[in-house]
Design a protein around this motif. Sequence first.
Motif, PDB file in Angstrom:
ATOM      1  N   VAL A  14      -0.919  19.345  -6.433  1.00  0.00           N
ATOM      2  CA  VAL A  14      -0.015  20.121  -5.585  1.00  0.00           C
ATOM      3  C   VAL A  14       1.409  20.017  -6.122  1.00  0.00           C
ATOM      4  N   THR A  15       2.116  21.129  -6.108  1.00  0.00           N
ATOM      5  CA  THR A  15       3.507  21.139  -6.566  1.00  0.00           C
ATOM      6  C   THR A  15       4.400  20.689  -5.423  1.00  0.00           C
ATOM      7  N   TRP A  16       4.815  19.446  -5.472  1.00  0.00           N
ATOM      8  CA  TRP A  16       5.690  18.884  -4.443  1.00  0.00           C
ATOM      9  C   TRP A  16       6.437  17.710  -5.052  1.00  0.00           C
ATOM     10  N   ASP A  17       7.597  17.377  -4.490  1.00  0.00           N
ATOM     11  CA  ASP A  17       8.477  16.399  -5.123  1.00  0.00           C
ATOM     12  C   ASP A  17       8.334  14.984  -4.578  1.00  0.00           C
ATOM     13  N   SER A  18       7.264  14.683  -3.852  1.00  0.00           N
ATOM     14  CA  SER A  18       7.076  13.312  -3.369  1.00  0.00           C
ATOM     15  C   SER A  18       6.419  12.467  -4.461  1.00  0.00           C
ATOM     16  N   SER A  19       6.262  11.183  -4.189  1.00  0.00           N
ATOM     17  CA  SER A  19       5.764  10.259  -5.219  1.00  0.00           C
ATOM     18  C   SER A  19       4.247  10.264  -5.337  1.00  0.00           C
ATOM     19  N   PHE A  20       3.521  10.841  -4.337  1.00  0.00           N
ATOM     20  CA  PHE A  20       2.051  10.956  -4.361  1.00  0.00           C
ATOM     21  C   PHE A  20       1.341   9.608  -4.328  1.00  0.00           C
ATOM     22  N   CYS A  21       2.084   8.536  -4.160  1.00  0.00           N
ATOM     23  CA  CYS A  21       1.496   7.202  -4.245  1.00  0.00           C
ATOM     24  C   CYS A  21       2.263   6.263  -3.321  1.00  0.00           C
ATOM     25  N   ALA A  22       1.541   5.385  -2.627  1.00  0.00           N
ATOM     26  CA  ALA A  22       2.176   4.380  -1.766  1.00  0.00           C
ATOM     27  C   ALA A  22       1.381   3.089  -1.898  1.00  0.00           C
ATOM     28  N   HIS A  68      -6.703  16.215   7.412  1.00  0.00           N
ATOM     29  CA  HIS A  68      -5.818  17.380   7.378  1.00  0.00           C
ATOM     30  C   HIS A  68      -6.582  18.630   6.932  1.00  0.00           C
ATOM     31  N   THR A  69      -6.120  19.785   7.387  1.00  0.00           N
ATOM     32  CA  THR A  69      -6.764  21.050   7.029  1.00  0.00           C
ATOM     33  C   THR A  69      -6.067  21.746   5.861  1.00  0.00           C
ATOM     34  N   ALA A  70      -5.032  21.120   5.327  1.00  0.00           N
ATOM     35  CA  ALA A  70      -4.297  21.649   4.168  1.00  0.00           C
ATOM     36  C   ALA A  70      -3.853  20.457   3.328  1.00  0.00           C
ATOM     37  N   PRO A  71      -3.359  20.693   2.097  1.00  0.00           N
ATOM     38  CA  PRO A  71      -3.016  19.579   1.211  1.00  0.00           C
ATOM     39  C   PRO A  71      -2.054  18.568   1.821  1.00  0.00           C
ATOM     40  N   VAL A  72      -2.287  17.288   1.495  1.00  0.00           N
ATOM     41  CA  VAL A  72      -1.385  16.207   1.896  1.00  0.00           C
ATOM     42  C   VAL A  72      -0.200  16.209   0.929  1.00  0.00           C
ATOM     43  N   LEU A  73       1.021  16.110   1.483  1.00  0.00           N
ATOM     44  CA  LEU A  73       2.226  16.172   0.660  1.00  0.00           C
ATOM     45  C   LEU A  73       2.928  14.826   0.517  1.00  0.00           C
ATOM     46  N   ALA A  96       0.777   6.517   7.251  1.00  0.00           N
ATOM     47  CA  ALA A  96       1.007   7.857   7.789  1.00  0.00           C
ATOM     48  C   ALA A  96       0.887   8.878   6.664  1.00  0.00           C
ATOM     49  N   SER A  97       0.404  10.064   7.005  1.00  0.00           N
ATOM     50  CA  SER A  97       0.285  11.143   6.024  1.00  0.00           C
ATOM     51  C   SER A  97       0.873  12.423   6.606  1.00  0.00           C
ATOM     52  N   ALA A  98       1.505  13.213   5.737  1.00  0.00           N
ATOM     53  CA  ALA A  98       2.110  14.482   6.138  1.00  0.00           C
ATOM     54  C   ALA A  98       1.482  15.602   5.326  1.00  0.00           C
ATOM     55  N   SER A  99       1.377  16.782   5.930  1.00  0.00           N
ATOM     56  CA  SER A  99       0.588  17.831   5.293  1.00  0.00           C
ATOM     57  C   SER A  99       1.212  19.208   5.433  1.00  0.00           C
ATOM     58  N   GLU A 100       0.692  20.118   4.632  1.00  0.00           N
ATOM     59  CA  GLU A 100       1.055  21.525   4.745  1.00  0.00           C
ATOM     60  C   GLU A 100       0.570  22.132   6.054  1.00  0.00           C
ATOM     61  N   ASP A 101      -0.357  21.459   6.727  1.00  0.00           N
ATOM     62  CA  ASP A 101      -0.874  22.001   7.990  1.00  0.00           C
ATOM     63  C   ASP A 101       0.073  21.761   9.163  1.00  0.00           C
ATOM     64  N   THR A 102       1.283  21.284   8.889  1.00  0.00           N
ATOM     65  CA  THR A 102       2.389  21.059   9.851  1.00  0.00           C
ATOM     66  C   THR A 102       2.222  19.795  10.687  1.00  0.00           C
ATOM     67  N   THR A 103       1.199  18.985  10.430  1.00  0.00           N
ATOM     68  CA  THR A 103       0.984  17.796  11.253  1.00  0.00           C
ATOM     69  C   THR A 103       1.241  16.517  10.458  1.00  0.00           C
ATOM     70  N   SER A 158       7.101  23.274  12.790  1.00  0.00           N
ATOM     71  CA  SER A 158       6.570  24.630  12.735  1.00  0.00           C
ATOM     72  C   SER A 158       6.170  25.052  11.326  1.00  0.00           C
ATOM     73  N   LYS A 159       6.589  24.254  10.338  1.00  0.00           N
ATOM     74  CA  LYS A 159       6.199  24.520   8.952  1.00  0.00           C
ATOM     75  C   LYS A 159       5.713  23.217   8.318  1.00  0.00           C
ATOM     76  N   ARG A 160       5.335  23.285   7.064  1.00  0.00           N
ATOM     77  CA  ARG A 160       4.742  22.128   6.394  1.00  0.00           C
ATOM     78  C   ARG A 160       5.654  20.906   6.457  1.00  0.00           C
ATOM     79  N   VAL A 161       5.035  19.740   6.490  1.00  0.00           N
ATOM     80  CA  VAL A 161       5.777  18.481   6.564  1.00  0.00           C
ATOM     81  C   VAL A 161       5.636  17.778   5.218  1.00  0.00           C
TER      82      VAL A 161
END
Length: 435
Positions: free
Chosen positions: A33-41, A80-85, A98-105, A131-134
């Motif tokens: 996924v194209t996103w600027d987080s570290s993808f790792c914890a 989640h119903t969409a990619p985890v960011l 905790a996990s945040a996703s494109e599904d807004t949750t 209301s939008k992706r987290v």
Amino acid sequence: MSRRVVRQSKFRHVFGQAGKAEQTYEDIRVSKVTWDSSFCAVNPKFLAIIVEAGGGGAFIVLPLAKTGRVDKNHPTVNGHTAPVLDIDWCPHNDSVIASASEDTTIMVWQIPDYTPVRNITEPIVTLEGHSKRVGILSWHPTARNVLLSAGGDNVIIIWNVGTGEMLLSLDDMHPDVIHSVCWNANGSLLSTTCKDKTLRVIDPRKGQVVANNFEEPMALQEMDTSNGVLLPFYDPDSSIVYLCGKGDSSIRYFEITDEPPFVHYLNTFSSKEPQRGMGFMPKRGLDVSKCEIARFYKLHERKCEPVIMTVPRKSDLFQDDLYPDTPGPEPALEADEWLAGQDADPVLISLRDGYVPPKSRELRVTKRNILDVRPPAGPRRSQSASDTSFSQQQQQQTLEALLEEIKSLRERVQAQEERITALENMLCEFVEDTD
């Protein structure tokens, strides 16, 4: 003839080294996924990595000691119903993430100490308010169960995970996409960067920006011409900031001091392969017997390898100057105390005898009973006393029946959960015996 004065610092010779082959984690399908987080914890117990998943979003959690090739059927965490960011471990409970996703949750999960035999699909609590992706998550450094999220709706929400409630919503402070958010040491202030190229310092409880648009930088450091996002990691114990370029193959690190020129270049760790993401181990998870002052978990396309930073010392004794007391796993405040205006510094621990993670503590979510909230008063209509009495009696009977059914269902669910846990434990023991 003048002689150059060499700056005195115990961190002038920080030495970086990639982990050995047997210390890496192989065959992991790191998210594309194209996103600027570290993808790792990472924390002293677990390594979590966002992975590719069909039809939704998922991440994998591995016990830190379980290195080597990861089974392709290893269970994932996927609700989640969409990619985890973004993902972030709770600093006060090494089994909660905790996990945040494109599904807004946002979802909060309890990870068992044993390796589960099937995917984890039921979060402890789901937080809904964006209301939008987290794309950004950050736990409060000192208050129990306080979690921050930032979304594509340009809103920052602060939650009490223990009740599943929204504590604060900061929705009028950023005119564009929020790029990053972090707390200060005691969690009294926030610092944010935004697409409008403005750095803001925010008091979240007052809902005010207390500083932004700093006119002159204290120091300016030219990095390189790469267009990759820089992932900064700061260690307050050593005053060293590490800059990891996403898509880059190096980690540059600098020492920060109180006197000009403030920022001092130390060294660069370089490797052949670029990093897809990076995890940063809390200080309590390091090996103090080897003078380890930082450890990264570098993501490749199909693996994760540790990168260890050490300060070489001849003595085998505990190095007090390298390891001042550091934040431990105990919170200093409750969520309600912080919201009411209290501040407290982190509860510190000594690393002299090393750190042993405590056993898993269950996170209990106590949601407020919706029946305790009185409905708003509607328009009155004329009713006879007998009609009113009969209507109230019907409502009371219906309410009692609903409560009884809920109680029965809860007991059945709890019994099934206990049975599942017992069977999983038996299976784990059986697998260990066969091995």
